[in-house]
Design a protein around this motif. Sequence first.
Motif, mmCIF file in Angstrom:
data_model
loop_
_atom_site.group_PDB
_atom_site.id
_atom_site.type_symbol
_atom_site.label_atom_id
_atom_site.label_comp_id
_atom_site.label_asym_id
_atom_site.label_seq_id
_atom_site.Cartn_x
_atom_site.Cartn_y
_atom_site.Cartn_z
ATOM 1 N N GLN A 173 46.347 50.478 43.020
ATOM 2 C CA GLN A 173 45.235 50.256 43.954
ATOM 3 C C GLN A 173 45.737 50.257 45.407
ATOM 4 O OE1 GLN A 173 42.154 50.392 43.489
ATOM 5 N NE2 GLN A 173 41.529 49.480 41.576
ATOM 6 N N THR A 230 36.331 47.590 44.300
ATOM 7 C CA THR A 230 35.235 48.558 44.383
ATOM 8 C C THR A 230 34.262 48.235 45.511
ATOM 9 O OG1 THR A 230 35.414 48.920 42.013
ATOM 10 C CG2 THR A 230 33.415 49.698 43.083
ATOM 11 N N THR A 269 48.380 47.742 38.142
ATOM 12 C CA THR A 269 47.073 48.003 38.753
ATOM 13 C C THR A 269 47.122 47.726 40.247
ATOM 14 O OG1 THR A 269 45.927 47.468 36.698
ATOM 15 C CG2 THR A 269 44.624 47.373 38.724
ATOM 16 N N CYS A 270 47.758 46.628 40.634
ATOM 17 C CA CYS A 270 47.875 46.295 42.054
ATOM 18 C C CYS A 270 48.662 47.363 42.812
ATOM 19 C CB CYS A 270 48.535 44.929 42.245
ATOM 20 S SG CYS A 270 47.417 43.545 41.980
ATOM 21 N N ALA A 288 48.535 44.058 35.202
ATOM 22 C CA ALA A 288 47.923 43.624 36.463
ATOM 23 C C ALA A 288 48.783 44.033 37.644
ATOM 24 C CB ALA A 288 47.706 42.116 36.450
ATOM 25 N N THR A 335 44.477 39.334 40.482
ATOM 26 C CA THR A 335 44.034 40.639 40.007
ATOM 27 C C THR A 335 43.729 41.555 41.191
ATOM 28 O OG1 THR A 335 42.400 41.815 38.686
ATOM 29 C CG2 THR A 335 41.634 39.845 39.826
ATOM 30 N N CYS A 336 43.799 42.836 40.927
ATOM 31 C CA CYS A 336 43.448 43.823 41.949
ATOM 32 C C CYS A 336 42.310 44.718 41.471
ATOM 33 C CB CYS A 336 44.671 44.671 42.300
ATOM 34 S SG CYS A 336 45.976 43.758 43.127
ATOM 35 N N ASP A 337 41.563 44.242 40.491
ATOM 36 C CA ASP A 337 40.440 45.010 39.948
ATOM 37 C C ASP A 337 39.165 44.873 40.774
ATOM 38 O OD1 ASP A 337 41.957 45.912 37.808
ATOM 39 O OD2 ASP A 337 41.453 44.170 36.571
ATOM 40 N N ASP A 338 39.193 44.023 41.788
ATOM 41 C CA ASP A 338 37.991 43.706 42.558
ATOM 42 C C ASP A 338 37.872 44.501 43.858
ATOM 43 O OD1 ASP A 338 40.167 42.540 43.724
ATOM 44 O OD2 ASP A 338 39.234 40.581 44.012
#
Length: 194
Positions: free
Chosen positions: A109, A46, A105-106, A102, A41-44
């Motif tokens: 990001q 922040t 998102t990557c 995902a 994932t690339c949601d981390d």
Amino acid sequence: MLLLSSAGCVKEITSDERLERDTRSVAVKDAPGVNELSKLTCDDTTQPLNKARDVNRPESDRLVDYVNLYASLKDRTHTFEEAMARNPDLSYREGSQNLVNAKDTCIQQTADVRVEFETYLRELVDVPTVQEIKGGNTVTVARLDFATLKKAIETLDPDDREQLLQRVGAAEKRVSATAAPAEDSSGGGKRRGK
């Protein structure tokens, strides 16, 4: 006579056979599967991004954080793209929308962090040195470690990479040129005082 006749017997292969032969080296089983990709994932971003943005931290540390975050995102994006290129079924299977999201998102990001990273990097390259007063004299010193700045340029790999590296090299020469006379004059003053 046998050599001449054997040279003329070339086997024609179909398009399917040619495709199979050319893609045989790219094994689907070597690509990460659904289970491995679903953990990626690339949601981390922040927390690391906020850490890199913190203006109260040393510039070298901030730049290293940008380098690490960007390299990590780039690797994750590459993993998604390579897996889906090797096994296109991953994009079209039932329930694969999460993987596609995902991956998107990557990609997003990585692009966002690249813009921010490049802006900060160019600010540092534009003004790589600062003036400080040492012993009553104004001297030019490095704003941050030049090796870190060069590594950041290499990691980002912009189109004008060579020009940026040359500018950092020129700043490095200016700092070493001004540091040498300052050391000589202060060292000479000490010798005269003895």
